[in-house]
Design an enzyme around this catalytic site. Sequence first.
Site, mmCIF file in Angstrom:
data_model
loop_
_atom_site.group_PDB
_atom_site.id
_atom_site.type_symbol
_atom_site.label_atom_id
_atom_site.label_comp_id
_atom_site.label_asym_id
_atom_site.label_seq_id
_atom_site.Cartn_x
_atom_site.Cartn_y
_atom_site.Cartn_z
ATOM 1 N N ASN A 9 27.395 -3.333 5.315
ATOM 2 C CA ASN A 9 26.664 -4.007 4.238
ATOM 3 C C ASN A 9 26.255 -5.392 4.749
ATOM 4 O O ASN A 9 27.080 -6.288 4.838
ATOM 5 C CB ASN A 9 27.597 -4.117 3.013
ATOM 6 C CG ASN A 9 26.978 -4.899 1.880
ATOM 7 O OD1 ASN A 9 25.794 -5.257 1.909
ATOM 8 N ND2 ASN A 9 27.782 -5.177 0.860
ATOM 9 N N TRP A 10 24.980 -5.517 5.080
ATOM 10 C CA TRP A 10 24.516 -6.787 5.682
ATOM 11 C C TRP A 10 24.387 -7.903 4.656
ATOM 12 O O TRP A 10 24.192 -9.054 5.002
ATOM 13 C CB TRP A 10 23.162 -6.577 6.386
ATOM 14 C CG TRP A 10 23.199 -5.660 7.574
ATOM 15 C CD1 TRP A 10 24.268 -4.926 8.029
ATOM 16 C CD2 TRP A 10 22.116 -5.362 8.469
ATOM 17 N NE1 TRP A 10 23.919 -4.194 9.146
ATOM 18 C CE2 TRP A 10 22.595 -4.449 9.430
ATOM 19 C CE3 TRP A 10 20.778 -5.772 8.550
ATOM 20 C CZ2 TRP A 10 21.801 -3.945 10.465
ATOM 21 C CZ3 TRP A 10 19.977 -5.275 9.570
ATOM 22 C CH2 TRP A 10 20.488 -4.369 10.517
ATOM 23 N N LYS A 11 24.442 -7.545 3.390
ATOM 24 C CA LYS A 11 24.258 -8.528 2.298
ATOM 25 C C LYS A 11 22.971 -9.330 2.522
ATOM 26 O O LYS A 11 22.000 -8.774 3.017
ATOM 27 C CB LYS A 11 25.504 -9.410 2.180
ATOM 28 C CG LYS A 11 26.790 -8.578 2.083
ATOM 29 C CD LYS A 11 28.002 -9.352 1.683
ATOM 30 C CE LYS A 11 29.199 -8.412 1.619
ATOM 31 N NZ LYS A 11 30.422 -9.053 1.196
ATOM 32 N N GLU A 99 30.031 -8.451 -5.836
ATOM 33 C CA GLU A 99 29.087 -9.579 -5.901
ATOM 34 C C GLU A 99 27.991 -9.315 -6.938
ATOM 35 O O GLU A 99 27.530 -10.243 -7.599
ATOM 36 C CB GLU A 99 28.503 -9.843 -4.501
ATOM 37 C CG GLU A 99 29.550 -10.475 -3.585
ATOM 38 C CD GLU A 99 29.430 -10.092 -2.115
ATOM 39 O OE1 GLU A 99 28.369 -9.620 -1.686
ATOM 40 O OE2 GLU A 99 30.445 -10.258 -1.395
ATOM 41 N N GLU A 169 37.220 -1.727 -2.917
ATOM 42 C CA GLU A 169 37.125 -3.046 -2.306
ATOM 43 C C GLU A 169 37.866 -4.068 -3.166
ATOM 44 O O GLU A 169 37.300 -4.594 -4.142
ATOM 45 C CB GLU A 169 35.660 -3.475 -2.200
ATOM 46 C CG GLU A 169 34.805 -2.543 -1.376
ATOM 47 C CD GLU A 169 33.606 -3.273 -0.792
ATOM 48 O OE1 GLU A 169 33.503 -3.335 0.441
ATOM 49 O OE2 GLU A 169 32.783 -3.797 -1.572
ATOM 50 N N GLY A 175 35.466 -10.855 2.295
ATOM 51 C CA GLY A 175 35.000 -12.089 2.925
ATOM 52 C C GLY A 175 36.065 -13.169 3.034
ATOM 53 O O GLY A 175 35.758 -14.319 3.332
ATOM 54 N N SER A 215 37.377 -7.441 4.450
ATOM 55 C CA SER A 215 37.880 -8.031 5.696
ATOM 56 C C SER A 215 38.353 -6.985 6.702
ATOM 57 O O SER A 215 39.331 -7.186 7.433
ATOM 58 C CB SER A 215 38.984 -9.049 5.421
ATOM 59 O OG SER A 215 38.475 -10.109 4.623
ATOM 60 N N GLY A 236 31.499 -5.719 5.607
ATOM 61 C CA GLY A 236 30.577 -6.834 5.386
ATOM 62 C C GLY A 236 30.433 -7.637 6.668
ATOM 63 O O GLY A 236 29.690 -7.258 7.583
ATOM 64 N N GLY A 237 31.163 -8.735 6.760
ATOM 65 C CA GLY A 237 31.042 -9.675 7.887
ATOM 66 C C GLY A 237 31.007 -9.014 9.255
ATOM 67 O O GLY A 237 30.153 -9.332 10.087
HETATM 68 P P1 PGA Z 1 33.781 -8.144 4.168
HETATM 69 O O1 PGA Z 1 32.894 -7.545 2.981
HETATM 70 O O2 PGA Z 1 33.970 -7.058 5.186
HETATM 71 O O3 PGA Z 1 32.986 -9.315 4.701
HETATM 72 O O4 PGA Z 1 35.075 -8.587 3.565
HETATM 73 C C1 PGA Z 1 33.053 -6.236 2.544
HETATM 74 C C2 PGA Z 1 32.052 -5.919 1.464
HETATM 75 O O5 PGA Z 1 31.745 -6.800 0.659
HETATM 76 O O6 PGA Z 1 31.529 -4.784 1.386
#
Ligand code: PGA
Length: 252
Positions: A9-11, A99, A169, A175, A215, A236-237
């Site tokens: 997920n590149w957000k 989010e 999640e 994050g 994370s 995510g990250g």
């Molecule tokens: P993260 O995000 O890996 O940066 O914690 C996960 C997500 O929001 O899908």
Amino acid sequence: MRKRIVAGNWKMNKSLKEGIELATEINTGVEKLENHAIEVIVAPPFIHLSEISKIVNSNFISVAAQNCAAWPQGAYTGEVSAEMIRLIGVEYVILGHSERRKYFQEDGKMLNTKVKMALENMLKPIFCCGEVLEERESEIHFETVKKQLNEGLFNLPEEDFKEAVIAYEPVWAIGTGVTATPDQAQEMHRFIRLLVAEKYGGNIAEDTTILYGGSCKPSNAGELFSKPDVDGGLIGGASLKTEDFLGIITSF
Ligand code: PGA
């Protein structure tokens, strides 16, 4: 056999140029893998979906949108419909991400509408659920997740539900660098699978893919994915760096 999936997920990250670079590198890395049993998904921002879809080899990598509108079409300034997304060849849509729930006030009712809109347009929902820290601390995390699933997914007919992927999640892990322990993840994934079994029966529950997100990185992915009910990750990250993302894909 249920699918194992690693989804990035590149957000709201990466310029078009950077996104093309990242997608090209991931594609090269994934094409070289000997084991293609893991389904890889990338979810760039809307504006880059079309371009990124053309870059990745669709035999090995699927593309997801990060959201879709709750309406089919019309006067909804700024929105993007599930049909528009599907028509450019995108296969999945992430819905219910914390989010979106937090910053865009997306509640269970709206998410359920979006899930149905996605399915009507042949987009598979990756439906996110998870508790905030206070809910875990007051030990209502199971209740929270159950409510989210009841509202968002569990009124779907069986045939539709089978298209959905669930992502657990915990919001306190997103994050933050704090990951759920493999046992915490397994405990919740097991709980979710049992809820699916209650609602749709044991066979469907066994075939439902449940991803962990929060994370997740190459150093902890292996242990998380070794748990019997953890079928992969929503990343995510760590999905923004080729090496980390490929490291997670090869952690099974
Ligand atoms: P993260 O995000 O890996 O940066 O914690 C996960 C997500 O929001 O899908």
